[in-house]
Design a protein around this motif. Structure first.
Motif, PDB file in Angstrom:
ATOM      1  N   PHE A  13       0.869  -1.172   0.000  1.00 17.21           N
ATOM      2  CA  PHE A  13       0.000   0.000   0.000  1.00 17.21           C
ATOM      3  C   PHE A  13       0.908   1.223   0.000  1.00 17.21           C
ATOM      4  O   PHE A  13       2.133   1.088   0.148  1.00 17.21           O
ATOM      5  CB  PHE A  13      -0.986  -0.018   1.181  1.00 17.21           C
ATOM      6  CG  PHE A  13      -0.355   0.024   2.547  1.00 17.21           C
ATOM      7  CD1 PHE A  13      -0.354   1.194   3.283  1.00 17.21           C
ATOM      8  CD2 PHE A  13       0.209  -1.111   3.113  1.00 17.21           C
ATOM      9  CE1 PHE A  13       0.207   1.241   4.558  1.00 17.21           C
ATOM     10  CE2 PHE A  13       0.760  -1.079   4.379  1.00 17.21           C
ATOM     11  CZ  PHE A  13       0.765   0.103   5.102  1.00 17.21           C
ATOM     12  N   PRO A  46      -5.310  -8.365   0.017  1.00 16.07           N
ATOM     13  CA  PRO A  46      -5.283  -7.043  -0.602  1.00 16.07           C
ATOM     14  C   PRO A  46      -5.548  -5.971   0.447  1.00 16.07           C
ATOM     15  O   PRO A  46      -6.329  -6.182   1.377  1.00 16.07           O
ATOM     16  CB  PRO A  46      -6.432  -7.114  -1.617  1.00 16.07           C
ATOM     17  CG  PRO A  46      -7.406  -8.081  -1.005  1.00 16.07           C
ATOM     18  CD  PRO A  46      -6.548  -9.105  -0.293  1.00 16.07           C
ATOM     19  N   GLN A  48      -7.515  -3.565   0.961  1.00 16.10           N
ATOM     20  CA  GLN A  48      -8.782  -3.025   0.450  1.00 16.10           C
ATOM     21  C   GLN A  48      -9.872  -3.174   1.497  1.00 16.10           C
ATOM     22  O   GLN A  48     -10.000  -4.229   2.130  1.00 16.10           O
ATOM     23  CB  GLN A  48      -9.198  -3.756  -0.834  1.00 16.10           C
ATOM     24  CG  GLN A  48      -8.243  -3.559  -1.996  1.00 16.10           C
ATOM     25  CD  GLN A  48      -8.681  -4.311  -3.235  1.00 16.10           C
ATOM     26  OE1 GLN A  48      -9.783  -4.867  -3.297  1.00 16.10           O
ATOM     27  NE2 GLN A  48      -7.826  -4.354  -4.237  1.00 16.10           N
ATOM     28  N   TRP A  49     -10.646  -2.103   1.656  1.00 15.57           N
ATOM     29  CA  TRP A  49     -11.756  -2.147   2.606  1.00 15.57           C
ATOM     30  C   TRP A  49     -12.689  -3.300   2.269  1.00 15.57           C
ATOM     31  O   TRP A  49     -13.129  -4.038   3.149  1.00 15.57           O
ATOM     32  CB  TRP A  49     -12.531  -0.829   2.575  1.00 15.57           C
ATOM     33  CG  TRP A  49     -11.744   0.378   2.983  1.00 15.57           C
ATOM     34  CD1 TRP A  49     -11.328   1.401   2.181  1.00 15.57           C
ATOM     35  CD2 TRP A  49     -11.293   0.723   4.302  1.00 15.57           C
ATOM     36  NE1 TRP A  49     -10.641   2.340   2.906  1.00 15.57           N
ATOM     37  CE2 TRP A  49     -10.602   1.957   4.206  1.00 15.57           C
ATOM     38  CE3 TRP A  49     -11.381   0.103   5.539  1.00 15.57           C
ATOM     39  CZ2 TRP A  49     -10.026   2.584   5.323  1.00 15.57           C
ATOM     40  CZ3 TRP A  49     -10.813   0.718   6.643  1.00 15.57           C
ATOM     41  CH2 TRP A  49     -10.149   1.941   6.527  1.00 15.57           C
ATOM     42  N   GLN A  50     -13.046  -3.427   1.011  1.00 13.72           N
ATOM     43  CA  GLN A  50     -13.862  -4.556   0.569  1.00 13.72           C
ATOM     44  C   GLN A  50     -12.932  -5.531  -0.137  1.00 13.72           C
ATOM     45  O   GLN A  50     -12.641  -5.380  -1.317  1.00 13.72           O
ATOM     46  CB  GLN A  50     -14.969  -4.085  -0.384  1.00 13.72           C
ATOM     47  CG  GLN A  50     -16.010  -3.209   0.270  1.00 13.72           C
ATOM     48  CD  GLN A  50     -16.982  -4.008   1.140  1.00 13.72           C
ATOM     49  OE1 GLN A  50     -16.897  -5.225   1.231  1.00 13.72           O
ATOM     50  NE2 GLN A  50     -17.903  -3.320   1.789  1.00 13.72           N
ATOM     51  N   GLY A  51     -12.414  -6.486   0.595  1.00 10.82           N
ATOM     52  CA  GLY A  51     -11.533  -7.459  -0.022  1.00 10.82           C
ATOM     53  C   GLY A  51     -10.684  -8.224   0.969  1.00 10.82           C
ATOM     54  O   GLY A  51     -10.515  -9.437   0.842  1.00 10.82           O
ATOM     55  N   PRO A  95      -8.072   6.398   1.631  1.00 12.63           N
ATOM     56  CA  PRO A  95      -8.250   5.427   0.546  1.00 12.63           C
ATOM     57  C   PRO A  95      -7.429   4.167   0.760  1.00 12.63           C
ATOM     58  O   PRO A  95      -6.359   4.191   1.372  1.00 12.63           O
ATOM     59  CB  PRO A  95      -7.758   6.194  -0.686  1.00 12.63           C
ATOM     60  CG  PRO A  95      -6.794   7.198  -0.150  1.00 12.63           C
ATOM     61  CD  PRO A  95      -7.308   7.581   1.205  1.00 12.63           C
ATOM     62  N   ASP A  96      -7.958   3.070   0.238  1.00 13.02           N
ATOM     63  CA  ASP A  96      -7.207   1.817   0.264  1.00 13.02           C
ATOM     64  C   ASP A  96      -6.334   1.729  -0.987  1.00 13.02           C
ATOM     65  O   ASP A  96      -6.222   2.695  -1.763  1.00 13.02           O
ATOM     66  CB  ASP A  96      -8.150   0.623   0.401  1.00 13.02           C
ATOM     67  CG  ASP A  96      -9.134   0.486  -0.769  1.00 13.02           C
ATOM     68  OD1 ASP A  96      -8.921   1.121  -1.826  1.00 13.02           O
ATOM     69  OD2 ASP A  96     -10.116  -0.270  -0.632  1.00 13.02           O
ATOM     70  N   GLN A  97      -5.730   0.585  -1.215  1.00 14.29           N
ATOM     71  CA  GLN A  97      -4.812   0.440  -2.350  1.00 14.29           C
ATOM     72  C   GLN A  97      -5.533   0.607  -3.682  1.00 14.29           C
ATOM     73  O   GLN A  97      -4.917   0.986  -4.680  1.00 14.29           O
ATOM     74  CB  GLN A  97      -4.124  -0.932  -2.284  1.00 14.29           C
ATOM     75  CG  GLN A  97      -3.102  -1.209  -3.375  1.00 14.29           C
ATOM     76  CD  GLN A  97      -1.886  -0.292  -3.313  1.00 14.29           C
ATOM     77  OE1 GLN A  97      -1.746   0.494  -2.384  1.00 14.29           O
ATOM     78  NE2 GLN A  97      -1.015  -0.402  -4.296  1.00 14.29           N
ATOM     79  N   ALA A  98      -6.835   0.356  -3.698  1.00 11.87           N
ATOM     80  CA  ALA A  98      -7.624   0.515  -4.917  1.00 11.87           C
ATOM     81  C   ALA A  98      -8.167   1.927  -5.071  1.00 11.87           C
ATOM     82  O   ALA A  98      -8.868   2.216  -6.046  1.00 11.87           O
ATOM     83  CB  ALA A  98      -8.770  -0.491  -4.922  1.00 11.87           C
ATOM     84  N   GLY A  99      -7.868   2.799  -4.101  1.00  9.39           N
ATOM     85  CA  GLY A  99      -8.336   4.174  -4.180  1.00  9.39           C
ATOM     86  C   GLY A  99      -9.733   4.387  -3.625  1.00  9.39           C
ATOM     87  O   GLY A  99     -10.283   5.484  -3.733  1.00  9.39           O
ATOM     88  N   ARG A 100     -10.300   3.371  -2.994  1.00 12.43           N
ATOM     89  CA  ARG A 100     -11.650   3.488  -2.444  1.00 12.43           C
ATOM     90  C   ARG A 100     -11.593   3.851  -0.960  1.00 12.43           C
ATOM     91  O   ARG A 100     -10.637   3.502  -0.268  1.00 12.43           O
ATOM     92  CB  ARG A 100     -12.418   2.174  -2.623  1.00 12.43           C
ATOM     93  CG  ARG A 100     -12.560   1.735  -4.075  1.00 12.43           C
ATOM     94  CD  ARG A 100     -13.435   0.491  -4.186  1.00 12.43           C
ATOM     95  NE  ARG A 100     -13.568   0.058  -5.557  1.00 12.43           N
ATOM     96  CZ  ARG A 100     -12.790  -0.846  -6.143  1.00 12.43           C
ATOM     97  NH1 ARG A 100     -11.815  -1.425  -5.441  1.00 12.43           N
ATOM     98  NH2 ARG A 100     -12.962  -1.195  -7.395  1.00 12.43           N
TER      99      ARG A 100
END
Length: 209
Positions: A13, A46, A48-51, A95-100
């Protein structure tokens, strides 16, 4: 029966382009490392918040485990940290690694404020102390993916025992870091070994507040 531990680390990240938790987990997975008398499954998560949590829950559906130990990096830490609490809080705009972003200061709207980790936290900390590694029992895993994942796993009762180990940054990842990957590996295997040694023992219901 042989106890089974799911050992997971986080990928990269922005604050940790090379995440030592993922590097150590990948090495242990390649070696099929496991403490004597135990089995270990490995995952890289990942950021990621959702993941992140979903990856663990899918793995547990396929291969149930008696315990889950997640390893993450605390970039500014000067010691290893065994997390003892999951807190119902998140950084809503980070943001997470996906930008979310998560978009809420709470992880679960109707969830408990605090859930105690069901891992053998004191045994894990003692194992690191025996190895001569600096370690703290921490009551605050932050407000990013580490605490988020710990809290959600505890809230979902994903396994009988769930824990989290924060490791410092590694010299191979940042020149000014105090530890190298060999020392971080030593910490992870010591904590996981202590965790597995406790998996055959009864676990008390986690404290919920």
């Amino acid at each position: 029966m042989t106890p089974r531990l799911l050992l997971a680390g986080f990928g990269s990240f922005p604050a940790a382009p090379l995440n030592p938790s993922a590097a150590v987990i990948a090495t242990l997975a390649r070696e099929s490392w496991a403490p004597p008398g135990a089995q270990v499954d490995y995952l890289t998560l990942p950021v990621q918040w959702q993941g992140a949590t979903e990856t663990i829950l899918r793995q547990l559906q396929t291969s149930p485990a008696d315990g889950v130990l997640v390893v993450g990096v605390a970039v500014e830490a000067e010691a290893f940290r065994v997390e003892t609490l999951g807190r119902n809080c998140a950084s809503p705009e980070r943001p997470d690694q996906a930008g979310r972003v998560w978009g809420s200061p709470l992880i679960a709207d109707a969830g408990e404020d605090v859930i105690a980790a069901s891992a053998p936290c004191q045994a894990m900390a003692s194992a690191l102390e025996t190895e001569g590694l600096p370690v703290d029992l921490s009551e605050d895993a932050g407000d990013y993916l580490c605490n988020f994942t710990l809290y959600r796993l505890l809230h979902a009762k994903a396994a009988a025992r769930v824990g989290f180990l924060h490791v410092p940054q590694a010299r191979e990842c940042a020149e000014a870091a105090a530890f190298d990957l060999a020392q971080i590996r030593q910490a992870v295997t010591s904590a996981a070994g202590a965790f597995c040694a406790e998996l055959s023992r009864p676990v008390a219901e986690p404290h919920r507040a």
